[in-house]
Motif scaffolding. Structure first.
Motif, PDB file in Angstrom:
ATOM      1  N   TYR A   3      16.979   6.087  -7.974  1.00 14.83           N
ATOM      2  CA  TYR A   3      15.908   6.009  -8.998  1.00 14.83           C
ATOM      3  C   TYR A   3      14.565   5.793  -8.176  1.00 14.83           C
ATOM      4  N   LEU A   4      13.493   6.185  -8.794  1.00 16.47           N
ATOM      5  CA  LEU A   4      12.096   6.230  -8.374  1.00 16.47           C
ATOM      6  C   LEU A   4      11.537   4.973  -9.165  1.00 16.47           C
ATOM      7  N   SER A   5      10.766   4.563  -8.111  1.00 17.58           N
ATOM      8  CA  SER A   5       9.544   3.728  -8.924  1.00 17.58           C
ATOM      9  C   SER A   5       8.068   4.031  -8.157  1.00 17.58           C
ATOM     10  N   ARG A   6       7.065   3.418  -8.424  1.00 12.53           N
ATOM     11  CA  ARG A   6       5.726   3.619  -7.675  1.00 12.53           C
ATOM     12  C   ARG A   6       4.818   2.559  -7.842  1.00 12.53           C
ATOM     13  N   GLU A   7       4.481   2.335  -6.546  1.00 14.08           N
ATOM     14  CA  GLU A   7       3.429   1.312  -6.051  1.00 14.08           C
ATOM     15  C   GLU A   7       2.074   1.659  -5.740  1.00 14.08           C
ATOM     16  N   GLY A   8       1.396   1.902  -6.473  1.00 13.47           N
ATOM     17  CA  GLY A   8       0.296   2.796  -6.177  1.00 13.47           C
ATOM     18  C   GLY A   8       0.531   4.221  -5.928  1.00 13.47           C
ATOM     19  N   GLU A   9       0.097   4.527  -4.703  1.00 11.78           N
ATOM     20  CA  GLU A   9       0.486   6.038  -4.138  1.00 11.78           C
ATOM     21  C   GLU A   9       1.620   6.013  -3.242  1.00 11.78           C
ATOM     22  N   ASP A 117      10.629   8.408   9.051  1.00 13.08           N
ATOM     23  CA  ASP A 117       9.598   8.252  10.130  1.00 13.08           C
ATOM     24  C   ASP A 117       9.535   7.004  10.836  1.00 13.08           C
ATOM     25  N   PHE A 118       9.523   5.734  10.033  1.00 10.06           N
ATOM     26  CA  PHE A 118       9.445   4.560  10.502  1.00 10.06           C
ATOM     27  C   PHE A 118      10.452   3.664   9.777  1.00 10.06           C
ATOM     28  N   GLN A 119      10.704   2.533  10.272  1.00 11.13           N
ATOM     29  CA  GLN A 119      11.841   1.657   9.722  1.00 11.13           C
ATOM     30  C   GLN A 119      11.572   0.187   9.988  1.00 11.13           C
ATOM     31  N   VAL A 120      11.474  -0.592   8.602  1.00 12.75           N
ATOM     32  CA  VAL A 120      11.464  -1.854   8.536  1.00 12.75           C
ATOM     33  C   VAL A 120      12.717  -2.376   8.184  1.00 12.75           C
ATOM     34  N   GLU A 184      12.300 -11.167   2.252  1.00 10.25           N
ATOM     35  CA  GLU A 184      11.466 -11.017   0.564  1.00 10.25           C
ATOM     36  C   GLU A 184      10.305 -10.026   1.293  1.00 10.25           C
ATOM     37  N   ASP A 185      10.181  -9.788   2.693  1.00  2.50           N
ATOM     38  CA  ASP A 185       8.742  -9.246   3.143  1.00  2.50           C
ATOM     39  C   ASP A 185       9.167  -7.829   3.485  1.00  2.50           C
ATOM     40  N   VAL A 186      10.409  -7.395   3.432  1.00  2.00           N
ATOM     41  CA  VAL A 186      10.829  -6.071   3.817  1.00  2.00           C
ATOM     42  C   VAL A 186      10.225  -4.772   2.996  1.00  2.00           C
ATOM     43  N   LEU A 187      10.346  -5.072   1.836  1.00  2.00           N
ATOM     44  CA  LEU A 187       9.830  -3.928   0.854  1.00  2.00           C
ATOM     45  C   LEU A 187       8.332  -3.925   1.083  1.00  2.00           C
ATOM     46  N   PRO A 188       7.548  -5.251   0.620  1.00  4.83           N
ATOM     47  CA  PRO A 188       6.104  -5.301   0.735  1.00  4.83           C
ATOM     48  C   PRO A 188       5.561  -4.672   2.236  1.00  4.83           C
ATOM     49  N   ALA A 194       3.376   2.452   4.407  1.00  2.00           N
ATOM     50  CA  ALA A 194       3.376   3.628   3.955  1.00  2.00           C
ATOM     51  C   ALA A 194       2.105   4.164   3.377  1.00  2.00           C
ATOM     52  N   ALA A 195       1.405   2.985   2.546  1.00  2.00           N
ATOM     53  CA  ALA A 195       0.136   3.165   1.913  1.00  2.00           C
ATOM     54  C   ALA A 195      -0.807   3.460   2.908  1.00  2.00           C
ATOM     55  N   SER A 196      -0.717   3.032   4.340  1.00  2.00           N
ATOM     56  CA  SER A 196      -1.914   3.497   5.176  1.00  2.00           C
ATOM     57  C   SER A 196      -1.687   4.786   5.588  1.00  2.00           C
ATOM     58  N   LEU A 197      -0.809   5.472   5.279  1.00  2.00           N
ATOM     59  CA  LEU A 197      -0.384   6.858   5.813  1.00  2.00           C
ATOM     60  C   LEU A 197      -0.775   7.897   4.733  1.00  2.00           C
ATOM     61  N   ILE A 198      -1.092   7.455   3.422  1.00  2.00           N
ATOM     62  CA  ILE A 198      -0.975   8.460   2.258  1.00  2.00           C
ATOM     63  C   ILE A 198      -1.723   9.726   2.619  1.00  2.00           C
ATOM     64  N   ALA A 199      -2.960   9.494   3.233  1.00  2.00           N
ATOM     65  CA  ALA A 199      -3.802  10.712   3.571  1.00  2.00           C
ATOM     66  C   ALA A 199      -3.069  11.910   4.551  1.00  2.00           C
TER      67      ALA A 199
END
Length: 233
Positions: A3-9, A117-120, A184-188, A194-199
């Motif tokens: 399923y999908l959720s959204r955090e900003g963009e 593209d990237f892994q945390v 607790e820091d993995v998803l944030p 990801a947010a730094s790359l939206i453009a």
């Protein structure tokens, strides 16, 4: 189902069932269809955006659905070809992608993680592992190409031939992931990356990815039934 959720963009694709933390997120045919359907939804969106692939609970993904395979051996080649489409879709996805590996990533689940593209990865629990050598399961041409393309050569050799289980710190040192942080820091952290790359989103990004992964995408497109693949090789 995924399923999908959204955090900003940033879209977050969760691989398990909403409200449940105990799913192994194995590659059942229905699960693969659901992943593609959610990716369709992301692609149909408009504007700057990125994608994080995540999970809840003990597993990121425990890989191929072995129970389904042994109940449907005649369908194995087609099943494996379908699994390849998950990897190919992410490798050439027109949005930046980040895997948030908060639990075990085994077999095809590990391959899914390195298709982004990237892994945390979580540093305090969970393993990245390719256990096929211990299970008597060969890698398909496409899977072997994926691992060898996305991992440093010596890491690929060790991971494929020994079945080593890499914790977060080991995975970081081996070049499997770029970041290892507490659970607790993995998803944030993944969302922030990801947010730094939206453009970057768009057809040009997809074209660049296809040029980077061209030979790998060709190998993943090879029909498994034409390679003589079988268990117990």
């Amino acid at each position: 189902m995924p399923y999908l959720s959204r955090e900003g963009e940033v879209f977050v694709l969760y691989l398990g069932n909403e409200g449940e933390d105990d799913s192994e997120n194995r590659f059942h045919p229905d699960w693969m269809d659901a992943v593609h359907a959610r990716l369709d939804e992301v692609e149909a969106s408009e504007g700057p955006a990125a994608l994080v692939v995540a999970a809840t609970g003990k597993f990121f993904s425990n890989g191929l659905d072995v129970q389904w395979i042994f109940s449907n051996l005649d369908g194995l080649p087609g099943y494996l070809d379908r699994s390849h489409t998950i990897f190919s879709r992410l490798l050439a996805f027109p949005l930046p992608t980040v895997a948030a590996i908060s639990g075990h990533a085994f077999g095809a689940g590990a391959m899914l993680a390195i298709s982004t593209d990237f892994q945390v990865m979580r540093s305090d629990r969970g393993f990245f592992c390719l256990p096929e050598v211990d299970l008597g399961m060969p890698f398909t041409v496409g899977m072997s190409a994926l691992i060898n393309s996305r991992l440093p050569k010596q890491t690929a050799i060790e991971a494929m031939t020994t079945g080593r289980r890499y914790g977060g710190a080991d995975a970081l040192a081996a070049g499997i992931v770029q970041v290892a942080v507490p659970g607790e820091d993995v998803l944030p952290t993944a969302i922030e990356r990801a947010a730094s790359l939206i453009a970057k989103r768009g057809p040009n990004l997809a074209s660049i990815k296809r040029s980077i992964h061209g030979a790998l995408l060709d190998d993943l497109a090879i029909t498994t039934g034409d390679t003589g693949f079988s268990f117990g090789q």
